[in-house]
Design an enzyme around this catalytic site. Structure first.
Site, PDB file in Angstrom:
ATOM      1  CG  ASP A   1      -0.146  -3.561   1.284  1.00  0.00           C
ATOM      2  OD1 ASP A   1      -0.565  -2.449   0.933  1.00  0.00           O
ATOM      3  OD2 ASP A   1       0.571  -3.736   2.275  1.00  0.00           O
TER       4      ASP A   1
ATOM      5  CG  ASP B   1       0.318   2.445   1.318  1.00  0.00           C
ATOM      6  OD1 ASP B   1       0.082   2.551   2.538  1.00  0.00           O
ATOM      7  OD2 ASP B   1       0.941   1.482   0.832  1.00  0.00           O
TER       8      ASP B   1
END
Length: 478
Positions: free
Chosen positions: A396, A258
């Site tokens: 997330d 990420d």
């Protein structure tokens, strides 16, 4: 051209009378020197006038500093507001996952593995288990990277229908199939008798309303609730079908990925965000949780004929920006009545003539136009506070919940480790939003929170919990 001051013109005439015998080159040099002195004189005169008017040269710096302070106050205001607006959904998602893990035994039983994790961890040695978990993590991360790149390529080439179909199929599976499994296991756990017709009606209504709220239009709270629910369902699937070591390794690697995908110049997620910003488009609601409304309804433009009627015989309307909306009152029948007089609002030509005789003609200047434009822009900004939203990817939510759910399912069954991971994720999210307010660009939300969560998990499970057990065993109180 402006006139020269008296001392400078006198100096110019004297200089020209003395140097008539010089060549053209000397005269050109004198002219250049005179222009230089003229510029210096104008600058000195400008400074003198500014000081005489009571305006210090540093006034512009003070204005800039004041604007920066206002921006900082606005950032803190909206930052604190949106921190809370993101804490609530993240907390709700993790609470749903933890409550399900603690009550429904279906999601803690090892009935199988995902197709993306083919290697089992039921091995004889630790080395084989570590190797299998690494291979599973590599395969899983590779699938995530390939899917992300495919999504970016489709969005880059405007294949919106393909993306919509992809997201709709995923939402259908989550809202109908996985919801049916979840509801059935909850009914089994609490021994609730339910016929298939009632379950079918319940799942149908739940799924259809969710599809409308996510992919079309609906109340903001309803859309947010469905996004939280599908994130929790996806997290429960990962918790059930991911082996323990593979799950922890995937969480560690996905946070690094990420970071690279968002911050690298050619990262797929950064390219996706930049492309959306270049096209002035919002990302798909099925991918993003927003603290404000994701879908935007543009204001309808006013009727051109009605605008011409309203703006007739009015000098003030010339100062109004062209893009500001015109609001009219009255019914449609009144606006179409040919007998009615011109809609001047009482400001007739006689009134304007009387006003001009008292105040002078009303003309627009550059300063007045800029002031009106600033006022209208500030009004529009105050009328659209919903656009000041902080957006968080559903991935997330999913990986936050996977971390807390795995901690709740595998960590000795105690609440200390679960609560520690929960607090660590919220602290990491708060720090991420703080960095977002500082750098004012898209930032990855996983690295800080996942790093804190993993540290808190292993520290609490292998250090704090044994220490507390020994204290309780020896009956020591601190």
């Amino acid at each position: 051209m402006t006139e020269l001051p008296a001392p400078l013109s006198y100096f110019q005439n004297a200089q020209m009378s003395e140097d008539n015998h010089l060549s053209n080159t000397v005269r050109s040099q004198n002219d250049s020197r005179e222009r230089h002195e003229h510029g210096n004189e104008r600058r000195r005169r400008g400074n003198t006038e500014s000081v005489s008017n009571g305006r210090a040269p540093s006034s512009s710096q003070q204005v800039v500093e004041q604007e920066e302070e206002e921006d900082e106050e606005l950032t803190l205001k909206y930052g604190a507001k949106h921190v809370i607006m993101l804490f609530v959904p993240v907390t709700l998602c993790m609470v749903v996952v933890v409550a399900t893990i603690k009550s429904v035994s279906f999601y803690t039983r090892k009935d199988g593995q995902l197709i993306y994790t083919p290697f089992t961890e039921d091995t004889e040695t630790v080395a084989q288990r570590a190797l299998h978990s690494i291979l599973n993590a590599v395969i899983m991360i590779s699938v995530i990277v390939i899917m992300t790149i495919l999504l970016v390529v489709l969005y880059k080439y405007r294949c919106y229908k393909v993306i919509h179909a992809w997201l709709i199929v995923s939402s259908l599976l989550l809202l109908f199939f996985f919801s049916f499994i979840y509801l059935g296991e909850v009914f089994k756990t609490y021994n609730v008798a339910m016929d298939y017709i009632s379950v079918a009606l319940l799942i149908w209504n739940f799924g259809v309303v969710g599809m409308i709220a996510i992919h079309w239009k609906g109340p903001l709270r309803l859309q947010q609730a469905y996004l939280i629910m599908i994130s929790a369902l996806m997290a429960l699937v990962f918790i059930k079908y991911l082996p323990e070591w593979t799950a922890w390794l995937i969480l560690a690697v996905i946070s690094v990925y990420d970071l690279v995908a968002v911050l690298c110049p050619k990262g797929p997620l950064r390219m996706l965000v930049e492309t959306a910003q270049e096209r002035n488009e919002t990302l798909f609601p099925a991918l993003i949780y927003s603290s404000t409304m994701v879908w935007l309804v543009n204001m309808a433009e006013g009727d051109p004929e009605a605008q011409r009627k309203v703006s007739k015989n009015s000098n003030y309307n010339a100062q109004r920006p062209a893009n500001s909306p015109v609001t009219t009152t009255g019914t449609e029948s009144e606006s179409q009545d040919p007998v009615t007089e011109s809609d001047d609002g009482g400001f007739s030509e006689e009134w304007e003539a009387q006003r001009d005789s008292r105040l002078g003609p009303h003309h627009s200047t550059a300063e007045s136009r800029s002031a009106v434009q600033d006022l209208s822009s500030s009004i529009l900004a105050s009328e659209d506070p919903e656009e000041r939203g902080v957006k968080l990817g559903l991935g997330d939510f999913i990986f936050y919940s996977v971390l807390v759910g795995k901690a709740s399912a595998t960590a000795s069954g105690d609440w200390n480790t679960t609560i520690a991971c929960f607090v660590a994720i919220l602290i990491g999210l708060c720090l991420t939003l703080l960095l977002l307010a500082i750098f004012k660009k898209a930032l990855p939300a996983l690295p800080v929170s996942i790093t804190f969560g993993l540290i808190f998990y292993f520290a609490t499970d292998y250090l704090v919990q044994p220490f507390m057990d020994q204290l309780a065993f020896h009956q020591f109180y601190i």
